[in-house]
Each structure stands twice: as C-alpha cells, then as structure tokens.
Design a protein around this motif. Structure first.
Motif, PDB file in Angstrom:
ATOM      1  N   GLU B 259     -61.917  -0.933  16.588  1.00 44.94           N
ATOM      2  CA  GLU B 259     -62.773   0.055  15.931  1.00 44.94           C
ATOM      3  C   GLU B 259     -62.451   1.479  16.385  1.00 44.94           C
ATOM      4  OE1 GLU B 259     -66.780  -2.726  15.339  1.00 44.94           O
ATOM      5  OE2 GLU B 259     -66.437  -1.679  17.228  1.00 44.94           O
ATOM      6  N   ARG B 290     -65.792  -1.263  10.658  1.00 41.97           N
ATOM      7  CA  ARG B 290     -66.038   0.172  10.859  1.00 41.97           C
ATOM      8  C   ARG B 290     -64.955   0.706  11.785  1.00 41.97           C
ATOM      9  NH1 ARG B 290     -70.689   0.614  15.347  1.00 41.97           N
ATOM     10  NH2 ARG B 290     -69.597  -0.638  16.865  1.00 41.97           N
ATOM     11  N   LYS B 291     -64.703   1.995  11.746  1.00 36.91           N
ATOM     12  CA  LYS B 291     -63.742   2.580  12.674  1.00 36.91           C
ATOM     13  C   LYS B 291     -64.032   4.058  12.885  1.00 36.91           C
ATOM     14  CE  LYS B 291     -60.130   3.899   9.365  1.00 36.91           C
ATOM     15  NZ  LYS B 291     -58.757   3.701   8.876  1.00 36.91           N
ATOM     16  N   MET B 293     -63.414   7.882  12.722  1.00 34.20           N
ATOM     17  CA  MET B 293     -62.708   8.817  11.843  1.00 34.20           C
ATOM     18  C   MET B 293     -63.196  10.232  12.153  1.00 34.20           C
ATOM     19  SD  MET B 293     -62.565   6.755   8.209  1.00 34.20           S
ATOM     20  CE  MET B 293     -61.241   7.770   7.544  1.00 34.20           C
ATOM     21  N   ILE B 338     -67.324   5.073  11.172  1.00 36.99           N
ATOM     22  CA  ILE B 338     -67.565   5.003   9.727  1.00 36.99           C
ATOM     23  C   ILE B 338     -67.432   3.565   9.211  1.00 36.99           C
ATOM     24  CG2 ILE B 338     -66.761   5.817   7.458  1.00 36.99           C
ATOM     25  CD1 ILE B 338     -67.946   8.080   9.073  1.00 36.99           C
ATOM     26  N   LYS B 340     -66.728   0.479   6.750  1.00 37.92           N
ATOM     27  CA  LYS B 340     -65.483   0.248   6.016  1.00 37.92           C
ATOM     28  C   LYS B 340     -65.513   0.737   4.566  1.00 37.92           C
ATOM     29  CE  LYS B 340     -61.937  -3.228   5.327  1.00 37.92           C
ATOM     30  NZ  LYS B 340     -61.492  -4.587   5.677  1.00 37.92           N
ATOM     31  N   TYR B 342     -66.629   3.167   3.340  1.00 36.50           N
ATOM     32  CA  TYR B 342     -66.533   4.627   3.195  1.00 36.50           C
ATOM     33  C   TYR B 342     -65.244   5.200   3.789  1.00 36.50           C
ATOM     34  CZ  TYR B 342     -71.310   4.202   1.664  1.00 36.50           C
ATOM     35  OH  TYR B 342     -72.428   3.842   0.963  1.00 36.50           O
ATOM     36  N   TRP B 343     -64.270   4.331   4.100  1.00 37.22           N
ATOM     37  CA  TRP B 343     -63.032   4.820   4.705  1.00 37.22           C
ATOM     38  C   TRP B 343     -62.221   5.697   3.742  1.00 37.22           C
ATOM     39  CZ3 TRP B 343     -60.881  -0.087   7.678  1.00 37.22           C
ATOM     40  CH2 TRP B 343     -61.748  -0.354   8.744  1.00 37.22           C
ATOM     41  N   ASN B 344     -62.480   5.533   2.450  1.00 33.76           N
ATOM     42  CA  ASN B 344     -61.830   6.389   1.468  1.00 33.76           C
ATOM     43  C   ASN B 344     -62.102   7.848   1.824  1.00 33.76           C
ATOM     44  OD1 ASN B 344     -61.462   8.100  -0.804  1.00 33.76           O
ATOM     45  ND2 ASN B 344     -61.422   6.273  -2.089  1.00 33.76           N
ATOM     46  N   LYS B 345     -61.042   8.589   1.934  1.00 35.47           N
ATOM     47  CA  LYS B 345     -61.201   9.937   2.466  1.00 35.47           C
ATOM     48  C   LYS B 345     -61.957  10.889   1.536  1.00 35.47           C
ATOM     49  CE  LYS B 345     -57.050   9.327   3.726  1.00 35.47           C
ATOM     50  NZ  LYS B 345     -55.625   9.699   3.828  1.00 35.47           N
ATOM     51  N   ASP B 364     -59.010  11.704   8.150  1.00 29.89           N
ATOM     52  CA  ASP B 364     -58.343  10.930   9.189  1.00 29.89           C
ATOM     53  C   ASP B 364     -58.374  11.672  10.519  1.00 29.89           C
ATOM     54  OD1 ASP B 364     -57.585   8.583   7.920  1.00 29.89           O
ATOM     55  OD2 ASP B 364     -55.855   9.551   6.969  1.00 29.89           O
TER      56      ASP B 364
END
Lengths: 368, 368
Positions: B259, B290-291, B293, B338, B340, B342-345, B364
């Motif tokens: 993450e 989630r990760k 960002m 964030i 997953k 919603y990872w779209n930038k 990113d």
C-alpha cells in the motif's frame, strides 16, 4: 530560557480532546508515545497550586495501552516484568517495572487484567507494543498485540472525589486506591480506576468511545464549576515533589529496577518466568552501586535536556535526571542517580551550569 | 493556527548540536525517537527556498541507530524486513521497510552493514530496538541490540557537494548515491554516506565522537560561508513535493508495504526468512485495495494532527496523511491513502475542514 514551538504533524497524534484543551488555554505540549501530551496551561507554577487545592481534568490519552489478548497473554505479560503477576485480579491495577533480558528498565506501566485472556499495559513513553510483538513472534505465542483506541482522562486533585461523585454517582467514590471497575454515564460504560500520576488523589477514566468521552469531558467541566475545575496535565513540580518517577527522565535502558528503588516489585525467588531474571539475580547478589534519590539545589531555575553531573570537589557524586524550581522548597528540586558512597543524606554537592557553580544536598525520595 | 511551545525534558533528549542550533535561529522543534529534531528556522517556506538553492547543515541526531552485533546479527536484521539482504555489501545503504508478522509497517530505515557481524538500522520514528530485543530474546539469537551514541549531521542542498569537498577532501565527492565510506577530518574518522532526507542532493555524516562532531560542525559553517550555508532540517514542503514518505505520518502499523508503494523492496519469492512473509504472500495474491498517492488541494494553509477524510460526493476516496502549502504549486500538496476505485488520476475530491469544503485532485508520487 529560550522557548521553541512544537511543529505539529500526524506523527505526533492529536487526541480526541486536543481541540478542547487548545481553546481552554493550553500553552505547551510535550510528546509521549507518538502523541501530544499537554505540559502547561497557565504556567507550571500556577497549574501546580491549582492542582494541589482544587480539581483538574487531564488529557492523558498519550498514556497508550498495549492490549494483549489470547491463550498466552498472561505468559507474555509476565515475561516482560519482574513483578509477580501470578495472583493478579481483574479489578486491580498493578504498577510493574518492565525490563529486558539484561535486567535493564524498558518502561514502568500500570498493568490491568480485564479478563482471563485480555490485558492492558498502560504505558509510560516507549513502544512496548513492539517488544511484545517481537517476543510473541519469536516464541510463537498465541497472543495478539495491538494498540486500542483508548484515550484516558485523568481527574486529579483534592476535589476530584466530589466531582466524580457528582458526575458518575456515589458508587465511584467507593473505589479503593488502584482498584478499577466499570461505571455508566449517559448510556455508555467507562472503565474507571482510582489512580493517576499525582499524589493529590484522583481517577483515571479509560475512554473507549471518543464521542462518549467528549460528552463526559464537557460534563466534567460544567459540573465542576463549583469545584473550580480547570484543564491540567501531569505537573513537573508536583510529581518531583511527590517522588513519582518518570520513564525516560529519571531512568532509562541503562538502569536496572533495583537502582530505581523498585525492589518491592521484583520477585526473583518464586518460579515465575520473566526475561532478565538471571540478570536480576546476579545484580541482587552484588548489590547496586547507585540509586535514585531526591536532591535540592540552590538555584531559582533550571532547564533539563540531558542528565547533569553532580560533583563533590573532584569526586563524581551522581547524575541529575529531572529538576524544576519548587515554590514550596524555594529552590530547585530534582531526582538524581547517586553513587553509593554518597547515599548518606548529609552529602552536599556542586552542580556547574555554564560557568556558575551551585550547591545542593541529597535527601530521600519523596522529598519532605 | 495557534502555536504552542514544546516543554523540554531529558526524556526528549537534546543532541550534541542543540545549543548551537538554538543560538543559530531555531524556531520550532519536533520529537523523533525520544529526541529533539529541529523543524523550522526562518519558517518552513524560507527554509525550503534556501535548501533548494544553497546548502544546509541539519542536526538529525534523532535518526538513531539500532546497532546489532553478533553471530546471528544478519539473521535478525533479515527477520525484520521484507527486503532481501542476502547480498548486502559493506559500503552501501539499503532502504528497507520493516514489518511485523501481520505484514504491517513498523519503520522504513536505511540499513548499513558495517562488517560481517555488525549492522546499523538507521531509524525513522519508532523503537525498533525493542522489537529487535524481543525477537532476539524469543528466538535465543546471538545478537546484541543497543543504541550507540551516533549523532548524524546531514549536509543537504545543491551546494552540499562543493562544501563537503572543501571540508573533507576530493575523495568524498566521489561517493555514489547510497554509498558510504570513512573519511578523516582533523584526526578523526567519520562514516559518511551520500544520502539524506531531501531530493536536493547531500550527505549524512554518522558522528561517533561528540567533540569531533562539534568541531566538524563549526568547520562546515565557517568553510560554508561562501556557499551561503545555513542551519536547516528536514523540510515538510520539500519532502512532500519530492515524494519522500514519512513513517508515522504517511503510513503506520495499519498499512502494509504494498500500500506504501514499496513493491521493489519486497521479496516473497526467494527463500529468505522474514516475519510477515506469509501475510505478504497473501496480500500480494489478493492485490491491494488502496495505496499512497499525491494530492493537490485548493487551500492556502492546513494543519495536520490526524488523518483527514477525502470524499467524492458521498463516497469515501481516501485519507489525507501529510499536507502543507506549497509555494511552488500555490496550493496545499499532500500524501494520501487512496481507495483503488479512485486511482484514476482524473479523480477530484472534496476535503471538509471546519465547515469549509475545498476541492482537490489526485496525482502520482512524486508530484510533478
């Protein structure tokens, strides 16, 4: 003495009560277990006089709990302390030195057994959860180690008794020293212990529900008006005068529990199993060469960022670990690790700060 | 935003350099590994611009070392991290996530092998020495765990190269990134690494002799005049813009290394033995949800004492962990965990503070 601001960050966590104490006149913070701990409101001298006469509500959420649950929980808790926990009862608090395998101090928590396989280790300032995790993993123990969201409120001062009785009912005033039980308030149950880090009497409320805790916080202030309640915090003057030791200040991982005067919490004779037992047996045979004592110094202020050397002429007497100006003694009082040949209470010493030498004397703990 | 003083005590140890930085214009401290760490001199914006253009000397003594010595030292160090250390060389620094048996983050130190059986784990802010002690005791390892008196000075900024060459000789400028070696100065040897917690280039000097360190400190300032040297400290703006993660701020014991984006420091395929390997294998199979960002938020200031919730309408987007106003981006920039979906930038979100809603966007790491 120059003052510096504290830089806030999530790493030094706020507590549920931070916004309240900040709007109630907080002036200084310290940090403790990666959390903010209030250190002063109206200045530590004013706070001190108020604490000794009235009642204060303290945000001591930074006194974090290491929660240990599981079949091997009792074994794991016992492994970390030289105090014999074999007869521990639910409903009592146990002050216990935690040590490492070398018999050196790691922490001095209060331990609470909540049920057969659930314990709280209510911490001074070090990550004992990591020590417990290391031991549990290394020994393959069935013990789950975590930090629950418990945020303690301490109610301290001679009028704490009246305030608690008014808010939580008559039953709470029947609690004996270091006893704990659950008490209801507006539909929530609170674990309350008759304990706290002052000698002015008081209670610690282990708040497990943030919102309920905030309601209780507000009620304590509104019900407490007649007792002149104020926000407060562990008070440096009061705790040194009372001889309450502070982990990281008065002792650290270089000291053993005998040197700290914890003899009555050490059991090397029964068959309990704890790390450092061999080391303590050896130390006990040899006897200690230094111990913590109280000191008085002819100064009207002092700042501590590291231990300071006490000398008698050219001889080393000991290290001053904590110190503060006491309005009661009208000098600086402190706690120091004193070499055996100077345990005689008539010893005097000099302390050099900058180029100024001050005289001091040694006394027993607590100061009288 | 209200400011509060920090209450000093031995428990929050001063460093060998404290009196120097205090007389050189320090304004704010934080605490780190039970020690004082400078947080601001002329204000973090001024400090930031200076750091990016000139050279600073940082008192980062609070980056303490866990020293592990003994036959089983390599085994113990490997047990704590998912990074494969089997081919580690003396003379190189290794950034390594430390995890517990559940595969959750404990720290993200730089690890240095000093010789076959001597290691330093150069810590972020948690008592990993206690974790190592617990493991060593539990597993009966021959590994001595201690905290040596090492007090790091970091020399950071684009002119660090010139300053170090002037003071320590041409050889030091040949160090490669994350390499370390010993360099002499006035009769003392210093372990110096090309490393540091900024992306402005620099060095970390692992000072093992306090007096020699103070001499070097003074020489860096006197030789550094022509490079406009100033005292400095890890800078919140610079490190967030550079995407340098902060343990306790951006991640904690609730997060796993995937993450946090530490994938390249995770080896679950070879036969190395570390705690949490099973857990990481499982997490890797399931994939993370989630990760961490970067985010930008339309605000001109922010205060962080706990994570803040990011929403998209009524949907939960993630948690803001660190944030600061960036004079470069002219908005608040931050690091957030964030979800997953919603990872779209192109995702935008709202952040509500008080009753004010602000808009933000996801990008990113590191920010560009």
């Amino acid at each position: 003495m120059k003052k510096f601001y504290i830089a806030k960050a999530r790493r030094l966590r706020g507590t549920p009560y931070s916004s309240r104490i900040e709007s109630q006149g907080l002036t200084a913070y310290t940090t403790y277990n990666h959390m903010l701990l209030p250190a002063s409101f109206e200045g530590i001298e004013k706070d001190y006089f108020h604490l000794k006469e009235h009642v204060q509500v303290w945000d001591v959420a930074a006194q974090r709990q290491v929660q240990i649950i599981g079949k091997d929980s009792a074994k794991l808790v016992q492994l970390m302390t030289c105090r014999n926990l074999s007869k521990v009862e639910v409903g009592r608090c146990y002050y216990a030195p935690l040590i490492d395998e070398q018999g050196k101090m790691l922490n001095d928590p209060v331990i609470l057994k909540l049920s057969g396989e659930k314990w709280w280790v209510s911490l001074a300032d070090s990550d004992i959860g990591l020590y417990a995790k290391g031991l549990a993993s290394g020994l393959r123990l069935q013990a789950e180690v975590s930090e629950p969201d418990v945020n303690i409120l301490a109610i301290q001062g001679p009028k704490s008794f009246k305030l608690m009785e008014k808010v939580l009912g008559e039953k709470v005033s029947k609690l004996k020293f270091f006893g704990f039980d659950y008490f209801p308030f507006k539909g929530n149950k609170f674990l309350i212990a008759k304990s706290g880090w002052s000698k002015q009497n008081g209670y610690e409320i282990y708040v497990e529900n943030r919102e309920a805790g905030l309601n209780l916080y507000d009620e304590l202030f509104s019900a407490g008006k007649e007792f002149n309640v104020k926000p407060g915090c562990p008070n440096l003057i009061e705790r040194i005068e009372s001889g309450l030791l502070s982990c990281g200040n008065d002792f650290d991982n270089g000291d053993n529990p005998y040197e700290c005067g914890f003899d009555k919490y050490i059991d090397i004779k029964s068959d309990i199993n704890f790390l450092g037992k061999k080391a303590l047996i050896q130390i006990s045979k040899e006897g200690v060469k230094r111990k913590l004592m109280a000191v008085k110094i002819d100064l009207d202020q002092i700042e501590m960022m590291e231990e300071k050397t006490l000398q008698n002429g050219k001889s080393f007497v000991g290290h001053l670990r904590s110190a503060v100006y006491s309005p009661h003694f009208k000098k600086v009082v402190g706690i120091a690790m004193i070499k055996k040949e100077y345990w005689n209470k008539k010893t005097t010493f000099e302390l050099e700060i900058g180029n100024k030498k001050s005289k001091g004397s040694i006394c027993d703990l607590p100061l009288v």
